[in-house]
Design a protein around this motif. Structure first.
Motif, PDB file in Angstrom:
ATOM      1  N   ARG A  68     -37.513 -44.656 -28.759  1.00  0.00           N
ATOM      2  CA  ARG A  68     -37.335 -43.322 -29.327  1.00  0.00           C
ATOM      3  C   ARG A  68     -38.643 -42.883 -29.952  1.00  0.00           C
ATOM      4  O   ARG A  68     -39.514 -43.714 -30.250  1.00  0.00           O
ATOM      5  CB  ARG A  68     -36.237 -43.335 -30.383  1.00  0.00           C
ATOM      6  CG  ARG A  68     -34.885 -43.786 -29.882  1.00  0.00           C
ATOM      7  CD  ARG A  68     -33.800 -43.541 -30.930  1.00  0.00           C
ATOM      8  NE  ARG A  68     -34.023 -44.281 -32.151  1.00  0.00           N
ATOM      9  CZ  ARG A  68     -33.590 -45.527 -32.350  1.00  0.00           C
ATOM     10  NH1 ARG A  68     -32.943 -46.161 -31.396  1.00  0.00           N
ATOM     11  NH2 ARG A  68     -33.800 -46.132 -33.510  1.00  0.00           N
ATOM     12  N   ASN A  69     -38.757 -41.574 -30.154  1.00  0.00           N
ATOM     13  CA  ASN A  69     -39.962 -41.064 -30.794  1.00  0.00           C
ATOM     14  C   ASN A  69     -40.165 -41.781 -32.123  1.00  0.00           C
ATOM     15  O   ASN A  69     -39.242 -41.977 -32.901  1.00  0.00           O
ATOM     16  CB  ASN A  69     -39.844 -39.562 -31.002  1.00  0.00           C
ATOM     17  CG  ASN A  69     -40.061 -38.803 -29.708  1.00  0.00           C
ATOM     18  OD1 ASN A  69     -40.504 -39.355 -28.714  1.00  0.00           O
ATOM     19  ND2 ASN A  69     -39.724 -37.517 -29.713  1.00  0.00           N
ATOM     20  N   GLY A  70     -41.423 -42.177 -32.361  1.00  0.00           N
ATOM     21  CA  GLY A  70     -41.759 -42.899 -33.592  1.00  0.00           C
ATOM     22  C   GLY A  70     -42.986 -43.752 -33.399  1.00  0.00           C
ATOM     23  O   GLY A  70     -43.988 -43.551 -34.096  1.00  0.00           O
ATOM     24  N   PRO A  71     -43.044 -44.675 -32.448  1.00  0.00           N
ATOM     25  CA  PRO A  71     -41.897 -45.026 -31.593  1.00  0.00           C
ATOM     26  C   PRO A  71     -41.061 -46.166 -32.173  1.00  0.00           C
ATOM     27  O   PRO A  71     -41.563 -47.008 -32.913  1.00  0.00           O
ATOM     28  CB  PRO A  71     -42.572 -45.483 -30.302  1.00  0.00           C
ATOM     29  CG  PRO A  71     -43.851 -46.093 -30.751  1.00  0.00           C
ATOM     30  CD  PRO A  71     -44.285 -45.353 -31.997  1.00  0.00           C
ATOM     31  N   ALA A 108     -32.774 -43.924 -18.113  1.00  0.00           N
ATOM     32  CA  ALA A 108     -31.961 -42.908 -18.765  1.00  0.00           C
ATOM     33  C   ALA A 108     -32.815 -42.176 -19.793  1.00  0.00           C
ATOM     34  O   ALA A 108     -33.746 -42.758 -20.363  1.00  0.00           O
ATOM     35  CB  ALA A 108     -30.753 -43.548 -19.446  1.00  0.00           C
ATOM     36  N   ALA A 109     -32.469 -40.922 -20.026  1.00  0.00           N
ATOM     37  CA  ALA A 109     -33.226 -40.120 -20.986  1.00  0.00           C
ATOM     38  C   ALA A 109     -32.294 -39.151 -21.702  1.00  0.00           C
ATOM     39  O   ALA A 109     -31.246 -38.759 -21.171  1.00  0.00           O
ATOM     40  CB  ALA A 109     -34.338 -39.351 -20.273  1.00  0.00           C
ATOM     41  N   ILE A 138     -37.004 -29.340 -18.514  1.00  0.00           N
ATOM     42  CA  ILE A 138     -36.839 -30.072 -19.756  1.00  0.00           C
ATOM     43  C   ILE A 138     -38.151 -30.029 -20.506  1.00  0.00           C
ATOM     44  O   ILE A 138     -39.206 -30.275 -19.926  1.00  0.00           O
ATOM     45  CB  ILE A 138     -36.394 -31.529 -19.495  1.00  0.00           C
ATOM     46  CG1 ILE A 138     -36.151 -32.275 -20.805  1.00  0.00           C
ATOM     47  CG2 ILE A 138     -37.372 -32.264 -18.606  1.00  0.00           C
ATOM     48  CD1 ILE A 138     -35.475 -33.608 -20.614  1.00  0.00           C
ATOM     49  N   PHE A 139     -38.092 -29.680 -21.780  1.00  0.00           N
ATOM     50  CA  PHE A 139     -39.324 -29.569 -22.556  1.00  0.00           C
ATOM     51  C   PHE A 139     -39.867 -30.934 -22.912  1.00  0.00           C
ATOM     52  O   PHE A 139     -41.035 -31.245 -22.707  1.00  0.00           O
ATOM     53  CB  PHE A 139     -39.071 -28.747 -23.824  1.00  0.00           C
ATOM     54  CG  PHE A 139     -40.288 -28.632 -24.696  1.00  0.00           C
ATOM     55  CD1 PHE A 139     -40.353 -29.250 -25.923  1.00  0.00           C
ATOM     56  CD2 PHE A 139     -41.386 -27.907 -24.267  1.00  0.00           C
ATOM     57  CE1 PHE A 139     -41.473 -29.152 -26.718  1.00  0.00           C
ATOM     58  CE2 PHE A 139     -42.524 -27.793 -25.055  1.00  0.00           C
ATOM     59  CZ  PHE A 139     -42.558 -28.422 -26.288  1.00  0.00           C
ATOM     60  N   SER A 140     -39.018 -31.761 -23.446  1.00  0.00           N
ATOM     61  CA  SER A 140     -39.440 -33.120 -23.784  1.00  0.00           C
ATOM     62  C   SER A 140     -38.209 -33.983 -23.994  1.00  0.00           C
ATOM     63  O   SER A 140     -37.109 -33.478 -24.233  1.00  0.00           O
ATOM     64  CB  SER A 140     -40.297 -33.127 -25.058  1.00  0.00           C
ATOM     65  OG  SER A 140     -39.523 -32.741 -26.170  1.00  0.00           O
ATOM     66  N   THR A 141     -38.413 -35.261 -23.888  1.00  0.00           N
ATOM     67  CA  THR A 141     -37.326 -36.196 -24.165  1.00  0.00           C
ATOM     68  C   THR A 141     -37.592 -36.872 -25.495  1.00  0.00           C
ATOM     69  O   THR A 141     -38.738 -37.080 -25.882  1.00  0.00           O
ATOM     70  CB  THR A 141     -37.236 -37.268 -23.074  1.00  0.00           C
ATOM     71  OG1 THR A 141     -38.492 -37.936 -22.977  1.00  0.00           O
ATOM     72  CG2 THR A 141     -36.887 -36.645 -21.734  1.00  0.00           C
TER      73      THR A 141
END
Length: 118
Positions: free
Chosen positions: A52-55, A96-97, A28-31
């Motif tokens: 989530r990314n941002g975050p 979880a991802a 997996i490259f990234s979550t």
């Protein structure tokens, strides 16, 4: 193949603290998003917190002000700092991802038991 490994569960007295960790590794490259669910005996699994990314973070109402979710993107690791634990927080906690910002969770950990004694 992707591995999701949680750690940090255990037995703690009411009012105490625990810190859960979860690392995603493998093919997996990234979550994008990671989260913590929990399931108590006889109850449905519920989303406790997500990031989530941002975050951008979200919490279920019952843990707001007590739990903090954070992540280390370089390590593909998410943490759940749990303070002011109550007996009703007793459950198996699952990490979880997913690789997308929204949608279905792709990967799950095996769960770690958190028991809060009153």
């Amino acid at each position: 193949q992707v591995q999701v490994v949680e750690s940090g569960g255990g037995l703690v007295q009411s009012g105490g603290s625990l810190r859960l960790s979860c690392t995603v590794s493998g093919s997996i490259f990234s979550t994008n998003a990671m989260g913590w669910y929990r399931q108590a005996p006889g109850k449905q699994r519920e989303l406790v917190a997500s990031i989530r990314n941002g975050p951008t973070t979200n919490y279920t109402d019952s843990v707001k002000g007590r739990f903090t979710i954070s992540r280390d993107n370089a390590k593909n690791t998410v943490y759940l700092q749990m303070n002011g634990l109550k007996s009703e927080d007793t459950a198996v906690y699952y990490c979880a991802a997913r690789t997308t910002r929204y949608g279905r969770w792709d990967y799950w950990g095996q769960g770690t038991q958190v028991t809060v004694s009153s």
